[in-house]
Design a protein around this motif. Structure first.
Motif, PDB file in Angstrom:
ATOM      1  N   PRO A   1       0.871  -1.177   0.101  1.00  0.00           N
ATOM      2  CA  PRO A   1      -0.473   0.375  -0.032  1.00  0.00           C
ATOM      3  C   PRO A   1       0.451   1.148  -0.016  1.00  0.00           C
ATOM      4  CG  PRO A   1      -1.448  -1.749   1.164  1.00  0.00           C
ATOM      5  CD  PRO A   1       0.642  -2.163   0.860  1.00  0.00           C
ATOM      6  N   MET A   2       1.476   1.352   0.603  1.00  0.00           N
ATOM      7  CA  MET A   2       2.609   2.472   0.657  1.00  0.00           C
ATOM      8  C   MET A   2       3.604   3.025  -0.132  1.00  0.00           C
ATOM      9  SD  MET A   2       6.285   1.473   3.147  1.00  0.00           S
ATOM     10  CE  MET A   2       5.113   1.053   4.289  1.00  0.00           C
ATOM     11  N   SER A   3       3.760   1.598  -1.055  1.00  0.00           N
ATOM     12  CA  SER A   3       4.301   2.071  -3.298  1.00  0.00           C
ATOM     13  C   SER A   3       3.697   2.581  -3.827  1.00  0.00           C
ATOM     14  CB  SER A   3       4.526   0.744  -3.211  1.00  0.00           C
ATOM     15  OG  SER A   3       5.495   0.065  -1.945  1.00  0.00           O
ATOM     16  N   VAL A   4       2.437   2.593  -3.215  1.00  0.00           N
ATOM     17  CA  VAL A   4       0.913   2.934  -5.058  1.00  0.00           C
ATOM     18  C   VAL A   4       1.367   4.364  -4.957  1.00  0.00           C
ATOM     19  CG1 VAL A   4      -0.650   3.471  -5.627  1.00  0.00           C
ATOM     20  CG2 VAL A   4      -0.869   0.614  -4.231  1.00  0.00           C
TER      21      VAL A   4
ATOM     22  N   THR B   1      11.146  -6.541   0.794  1.00  0.00           N
ATOM     23  CA  THR B   1      10.442  -6.030   0.768  1.00  0.00           C
ATOM     24  C   THR B   1      10.284  -5.253   1.356  1.00  0.00           C
ATOM     25  OG1 THR B   1       9.478  -7.723   2.034  1.00  0.00           O
ATOM     26  CG2 THR B   1       9.733  -8.043  -0.153  1.00  0.00           C
ATOM     27  N   THR B   2       9.924  -4.791   2.619  1.00  0.00           N
ATOM     28  CA  THR B   2       9.976  -4.016   3.648  1.00  0.00           C
ATOM     29  C   THR B   2      10.743  -3.039   3.561  1.00  0.00           C
ATOM     30  OG1 THR B   2       8.991  -4.696   5.352  1.00  0.00           O
ATOM     31  CG2 THR B   2       9.704  -3.030   6.192  1.00  0.00           C
ATOM     32  N   LYS B   3      12.184  -2.937   3.642  1.00  0.00           N
ATOM     33  CA  LYS B   3      13.139  -1.899   3.107  1.00  0.00           C
ATOM     34  C   LYS B   3      12.492  -1.008   1.425  1.00  0.00           C
ATOM     35  CE  LYS B   3      18.051  -1.184   2.273  1.00  0.00           C
ATOM     36  NZ  LYS B   3      19.315  -1.553   2.466  1.00  0.00           N
ATOM     37  N   HIS B   4      12.482  -1.772   0.688  1.00  0.00           N
ATOM     38  CA  HIS B   4      12.097  -1.705  -0.556  1.00  0.00           C
ATOM     39  C   HIS B   4      10.851  -1.027  -0.749  1.00  0.00           C
ATOM     40  CE1 HIS B   4      10.618  -1.848  -4.735  1.00  0.00           C
ATOM     41  NE2 HIS B   4      11.615  -2.040  -5.213  1.00  0.00           N
ATOM     42  N   ALA B   5       9.686  -1.227   0.274  1.00  0.00           N
ATOM     43  CA  ALA B   5       8.503  -0.753   0.447  1.00  0.00           C
ATOM     44  C   ALA B   5       8.498   1.411   0.837  1.00  0.00           C
ATOM     45  CB  ALA B   5       7.721  -0.641   0.787  1.00  0.00           C
ATOM     46  N   VAL B   6       9.574   0.952   1.716  1.00  0.00           N
ATOM     47  CA  VAL B   6       9.495   2.555   2.241  1.00  0.00           C
ATOM     48  C   VAL B   6      10.344   3.750   1.971  1.00  0.00           C
ATOM     49  CG1 VAL B   6      10.628   3.535   4.350  1.00  0.00           C
ATOM     50  CG2 VAL B   6       9.683   1.776   4.897  1.00  0.00           C
ATOM     51  N   LEU B   7      11.629   3.062   1.011  1.00  0.00           N
ATOM     52  CA  LEU B   7      11.900   3.772  -0.383  1.00  0.00           C
ATOM     53  C   LEU B   7      10.824   4.173  -1.690  1.00  0.00           C
ATOM     54  CD1 LEU B   7      14.702   4.564  -2.107  1.00  0.00           C
ATOM     55  CD2 LEU B   7      14.881   2.128  -2.888  1.00  0.00           C
ATOM     56  N   CYS B   8      10.135   3.211  -1.761  1.00  0.00           N
ATOM     57  CA  CYS B   8       9.318   3.866  -2.807  1.00  0.00           C
ATOM     58  C   CYS B   8       8.571   4.944  -2.191  1.00  0.00           C
ATOM     59  CB  CYS B   8       8.352   2.462  -3.418  1.00  0.00           C
ATOM     60  SG  CYS B   8       9.077   1.215  -4.057  1.00  0.00           S
ATOM     61  N   ARG B   9       7.984   4.580  -1.202  1.00  0.00           N
ATOM     62  CA  ARG B   9       7.294   5.793   0.198  1.00  0.00           C
ATOM     63  C   ARG B   9       8.166   7.430  -0.508  1.00  0.00           C
ATOM     64  NH1 ARG B   9       1.954   6.222   0.721  1.00  0.00           N
ATOM     65  NH2 ARG B   9       1.046   8.170   2.746  1.00  0.00           N
ATOM     66  N   LEU B  10       9.452   6.507  -0.261  1.00  0.00           N
ATOM     67  CA  LEU B  10      10.145   8.030   0.397  1.00  0.00           C
ATOM     68  C   LEU B  10      10.396   8.895  -1.439  1.00  0.00           C
ATOM     69  CD1 LEU B  10      12.564   6.943   3.116  1.00  0.00           C
ATOM     70  CD2 LEU B  10      11.822   8.775   2.918  1.00  0.00           C
TER      71      LEU B  10
ATOM     72  N   THR C   1       9.460  17.820  -5.616  1.00  0.00           N
ATOM     73  CA  THR C   1      10.139  18.468  -6.376  1.00  0.00           C
ATOM     74  C   THR C   1      10.221  18.422  -7.634  1.00  0.00           C
ATOM     75  OG1 THR C   1      11.405  16.155  -6.670  1.00  0.00           O
ATOM     76  CG2 THR C   1      12.493  18.436  -4.905  1.00  0.00           C
ATOM     77  N   SER C   2       8.770  17.105  -7.883  1.00  0.00           N
ATOM     78  CA  SER C   2       7.757  16.645  -9.893  1.00  0.00           C
ATOM     79  C   SER C   2       9.402  16.430 -10.361  1.00  0.00           C
ATOM     80  CB  SER C   2       7.987  18.276 -10.920  1.00  0.00           C
ATOM     81  OG  SER C   2       6.886  18.716  -9.618  1.00  0.00           O
ATOM     82  N   ILE C   3      10.718  15.914  -9.437  1.00  0.00           N
ATOM     83  CA  ILE C   3      11.474  14.668  -9.898  1.00  0.00           C
ATOM     84  C   ILE C   3      11.003  12.999  -9.855  1.00  0.00           C
ATOM     85  CG2 ILE C   3      14.102  13.712  -9.967  1.00  0.00           C
ATOM     86  CD1 ILE C   3      14.355  16.481  -8.570  1.00  0.00           C
ATOM     87  N   ARG C   4      11.222  12.656 -10.850  1.00  0.00           N
ATOM     88  CA  ARG C   4      10.379  10.811 -10.590  1.00  0.00           C
ATOM     89  C   ARG C   4      12.196  10.376 -10.381  1.00  0.00           C
ATOM     90  NH1 ARG C   4       6.551  13.236 -10.711  1.00  0.00           N
ATOM     91  NH2 ARG C   4       4.837  13.038 -11.715  1.00  0.00           N
ATOM     92  N   LEU C   5      12.145   9.594  -9.916  1.00  0.00           N
ATOM     93  CA  LEU C   5      13.185   8.916  -9.156  1.00  0.00           C
ATOM     94  C   LEU C   5      12.577   7.264  -9.135  1.00  0.00           C
ATOM     95  CD1 LEU C   5      13.832   9.596  -5.634  1.00  0.00           C
ATOM     96  CD2 LEU C   5      14.669  10.535  -8.074  1.00  0.00           C
ATOM     97  N   GLU C   6      13.633   6.702 -10.092  1.00  0.00           N
ATOM     98  CA  GLU C   6      13.177   5.609 -10.838  1.00  0.00           C
ATOM     99  C   GLU C   6      13.028   4.713 -10.088  1.00  0.00           C
ATOM    100  OE1 GLU C   6      13.775   2.295 -14.758  1.00  0.00           O
ATOM    101  OE2 GLU C   6      14.854   3.722 -14.312  1.00  0.00           O
ATOM    102  N   VAL C   7      13.220   3.464  -8.838  1.00  0.00           N
ATOM    103  CA  VAL C   7      13.033   2.659  -7.650  1.00  0.00           C
ATOM    104  C   VAL C   7      13.753   1.384  -8.369  1.00  0.00           C
ATOM    105  CG1 VAL C   7      12.748   1.910  -5.570  1.00  0.00           C
ATOM    106  CG2 VAL C   7      12.072   3.776  -6.126  1.00  0.00           C
ATOM    107  N   ASP C   8      13.451   1.415  -8.904  1.00  0.00           N
ATOM    108  CA  ASP C   8      13.729  -0.392  -9.791  1.00  0.00           C
ATOM    109  C   ASP C   8      13.944  -0.323 -10.806  1.00  0.00           C
ATOM    110  OD1 ASP C   8      13.135  -2.719  -7.564  1.00  0.00           O
ATOM    111  OD2 ASP C   8      11.069  -1.265  -8.555  1.00  0.00           O
TER     112      ASP C   8
END
Length: 244
Positions: A60-63, A133-142, A150-157
């Motif tokens: 949910p936090m990655s959506v 997976t929890t660390k990755h979900a938090v990274l997506c949220r950040l 900032t309007s900057i799109r960060l590619e997490v994966d």
């Protein structure tokens, strides 16, 4: 709304399951991450059904991050693979995440570990996977928070590379997707250690239990759920039997 599962080899009943309910239909769409055939399939199914709820195999936090990826004039979006493509094809504010990490997932996983009492090596693999997976979900949220400010799109994966692109013929895309599924399953069966296999089985059972429970919360109207191919049949069986 019914969709034509025979009009394109990428959109077939092989990777789509329908679970009728009292109000509307739950449609499960199986995908291979970032594969062009899967991206096309979710676009067509979501557009054809126009669901009240779009459920995604995402935390949910990655959506929010994938919703940002979907906010582009390019179809499909550059980032986010089949998940952002599904969001782009859906009505605004319909997307929900149904995958780990959630409280329900950890409770289900804890019950399974207590009941089966696996080896220490298996427990370590389970804990390592859950932490990752929890660390990755938090990274997506950040990343979503940074993009909102900032309007900057960060590619997490980084996108998963495939031997074929979306410009290839539909038949070639469908064939390549099927072959990749078979190769992946054969590789896992041949090279995964016993402890990793058991850890994966325990985690997947907990994930599927939680995903089915979250899908069962949405009982009104049509729902489309985009999930990994290997979860497709198990989820369909759980939901059809009411085993949540």
């Amino acid at each position: 709304m019914e969709i034509d599962l025979d009009s394109d080899p990428r959109v077939t009943g092989e990777y789509v399951r329908e679970v009728p309910r009292e109000s509307g239909t739950l449609t499960l769409v199986g995908v291979v991450h970032d594969h062009p055939a899967s991206v096309y399939r979710v676009q067509q199914v979501v557009e054809g059904i126009d669901p009240e709820v779009l459920a995604l195999e995402l935390p949910p936090m990655s959506v929010p991050l994938f919703e940002q990826y979907a906010e582009t004039d390019r179809t499909p979006p550059v980032f986010g693979g089949e998940m952002s493509a599904a969001i782009q094809a859906a009505a605004p504010e319909t997307a929900v995440g149904i995958d780990r990490p959630t409280g329900g997932f950890f409770r289900s996983l804890g019950r399974k570990l207590l009941r089966e009492r696996p080896s220490p090596a298996t427990v370590r693999n389970v804990v390592s996977s859950a932490a990752s997976t929890t660390k990755h979900a938090v990274l997506c949220r950040l990343a979503a928070a940074v993009a909102a400010r900032t309007s900057i799109r960060l590619e997490v994966d980084a996108p998963v590379p495939h031997d074929i692109d979306r410009e290839a013929a539909p038949e070639d895309q469908a064939t390549d997707e099927h072959e990749q599924i078979q190769r992946s399953r054969s590789f896992m069966a041949a090279f995964r250690t016993a402890s990793r296999s058991r850890a994966s089985r325990l985690a997947d059972a907990a994930r599927e239990e939680e995903m089915a429970a979250r899908l069962s919360e949405h009982r009104e109207g049509d729902v489309v759920a985009v999930v990994g191919i290997d979860h497709l049949d198990s989820l369909a069986e759980r939901l059809a039997d009411g085993a949540v």
